[in-house]
Scaffold this motif. Structure first.
Motif, short mmCIF file in Angstrom:
data_model
loop_
_atom_site.label_atom_id
_atom_site.label_comp_id
_atom_site.label_asym_id
_atom_site.label_seq_id
_atom_site.Cartn_x
_atom_site.Cartn_y
_atom_site.Cartn_z
N GLY A 28 -37.81 -34.32 89.04
CA GLY A 28 -37.08 -34.19 90.29
C GLY A 28 -36.16 -32.99 90.40
O GLY A 28 -35.60 -32.74 91.46
N SER A 29 -35.98 -32.22 89.34
CA SER A 29 -35.12 -31.03 89.39
C SER A 29 -35.93 -29.84 89.90
O SER A 29 -37.03 -29.58 89.42
N VAL A 30 -35.37 -29.11 90.83
CA VAL A 30 -36.07 -27.98 91.41
C VAL A 30 -35.74 -26.67 90.71
O VAL A 30 -36.60 -25.81 90.55
N GLU A 31 -34.49 -26.50 90.25
CA GLU A 31 -34.06 -25.21 89.75
C GLU A 31 -33.68 -25.17 88.26
O GLU A 31 -33.73 -24.13 87.65
N ILE A 32 -33.25 -26.30 87.72
CA ILE A 32 -32.70 -26.29 86.36
C ILE A 32 -33.44 -27.29 85.48
O ILE A 32 -33.71 -28.41 85.89
N ALA A 33 -33.74 -26.85 84.25
CA ALA A 33 -34.30 -27.75 83.24
C ALA A 33 -33.23 -27.97 82.17
O ALA A 33 -32.53 -27.03 81.79
N THR A 34 -33.10 -29.21 81.73
CA THR A 34 -32.15 -29.53 80.66
C THR A 34 -32.82 -30.43 79.65
O THR A 34 -33.73 -31.19 79.97
N TRP A 35 -32.34 -30.34 78.42
CA TRP A 35 -32.84 -31.21 77.37
C TRP A 35 -31.79 -31.33 76.29
O TRP A 35 -30.86 -30.53 76.21
N ARG A 36 -31.95 -32.36 75.48
CA ARG A 36 -31.11 -32.56 74.30
C ARG A 36 -31.96 -32.24 73.09
O ARG A 36 -33.13 -32.63 73.03
N VAL A 37 -31.40 -31.51 72.15
CA VAL A 37 -32.15 -31.14 70.96
C VAL A 37 -31.36 -31.56 69.72
O VAL A 37 -30.14 -31.45 69.68
N GLU A 98 -26.65 -31.25 67.08
CA GLU A 98 -27.22 -31.73 68.35
C GLU A 98 -26.61 -30.91 69.48
O GLU A 98 -25.42 -30.59 69.46
N ALA A 99 -27.44 -30.56 70.48
CA ALA A 99 -26.95 -29.78 71.61
C ALA A 99 -27.66 -30.19 72.89
O ALA A 99 -28.78 -30.72 72.85
N LEU A 100 -27.01 -29.92 74.01
CA LEU A 100 -27.66 -29.92 75.31
C LEU A 100 -28.02 -28.48 75.61
O LEU A 100 -27.25 -27.56 75.30
N VAL A 101 -29.20 -28.28 76.19
CA VAL A 101 -29.66 -26.93 76.52
C VAL A 101 -30.06 -26.92 77.98
O VAL A 101 -30.65 -27.88 78.48
N ALA A 102 -29.73 -25.82 78.68
CA ALA A 102 -30.09 -25.67 80.09
C ALA A 102 -30.69 -24.29 80.32
O ALA A 102 -30.30 -23.32 79.67
N MET A 103 -31.64 -24.23 81.25
CA MET A 103 -32.21 -22.95 81.67
C MET A 103 -32.91 -23.16 83.01
O MET A 103 -33.11 -24.30 83.45
N GLY A 104 -33.31 -22.08 83.64
CA GLY A 104 -34.11 -22.18 84.85
C GLY A 104 -35.43 -22.86 84.54
O GLY A 104 -35.94 -22.77 83.43
N VAL A 105 -35.98 -23.56 85.54
CA VAL A 105 -37.22 -24.31 85.32
C VAL A 105 -38.36 -23.40 84.89
O VAL A 105 -38.33 -22.19 85.10
N GLY A 106 -39.36 -24.03 84.30
CA GLY A 106 -40.52 -23.30 83.81
C GLY A 106 -40.18 -22.71 82.46
O GLY A 106 -39.59 -23.34 81.61
N GLY A 107 -40.51 -21.48 82.30
CA GLY A 107 -40.19 -20.80 81.06
C GLY A 107 -41.31 -20.91 80.05
O GLY A 107 -41.98 -21.93 79.94
N THR A 108 -41.50 -19.82 79.35
CA THR A 108 -42.49 -19.80 78.28
C THR A 108 -41.88 -19.15 77.05
O THR A 108 -40.93 -18.38 77.14
N ALA A 109 -42.47 -19.46 75.91
CA ALA A 109 -42.02 -18.92 74.64
C ALA A 109 -43.04 -17.91 74.14
O ALA A 109 -44.21 -17.92 74.53
#
Length: 124
Positions: A28-37, A98-109
């Motif tokens: 449901g997020s349009v602009e931001i991706a977040t995750w816990r690592v 442990e961290a929360l990480v955020a970036m613009g949606v999509g993205g490739t490595a």
């Protein structure tokens, strides 16, 4: 409004870390991706780059973040901003981290000298 919970189906486990997807277009997020690592004691991500700026916000433990030839340690109450395209490696030092990480949606490595355009499942 969307409320997203971690699920096993949206968890990626690698030799270096466990990544728990939260916000992303598939959630449901349009602009931001977040995750816990979570990175285990002494473990590190592979050397790689991401085509989006990322913000790492440690929740516990300490990370050594290496970008190019610069290394910085960051812990809870700090944020490390990693530029798009920067070659980086993140290491848990002194124990698990442990961290929360955020970036613009999509993205490739990309891996230097290797594969590129690898989609990040937690950012889709």
């Amino acid at each position: 409004m969307y409320v997203v919970s971690e699920t096993e189906q949206r968890t990626t486990r690698t030799p270096a870390a466990d990544v728990f997807a939260l916000a992303a277009p598939s959630q449901g997020s349009v602009e931001i991706a977040t995750w816990r690592v979570e990175i285990g004691a002494g473990s590190a991500t592979p050397v790689h780059s991401i085509d989006r700026e990322q913000v790492w916000m440690p929740l516990s433990g300490v990370f050594e973040v290496l970008v190019g030839d610069r290394a910085e340690r960051v812990g809870a109450g700090q944020a490390a901003i990693l530029p798009a395209g920067a070659v980086r490696r993140v290491v848990a030092v002194g124990g698990a981290a442990e961290a929360l990480v955020a970036m613009g949606v999509g993205g490739t490595a990309a891996v230097p000298g290797g594969e590129s355009g690898i989609p990040l499942p937690w950012a889709q």
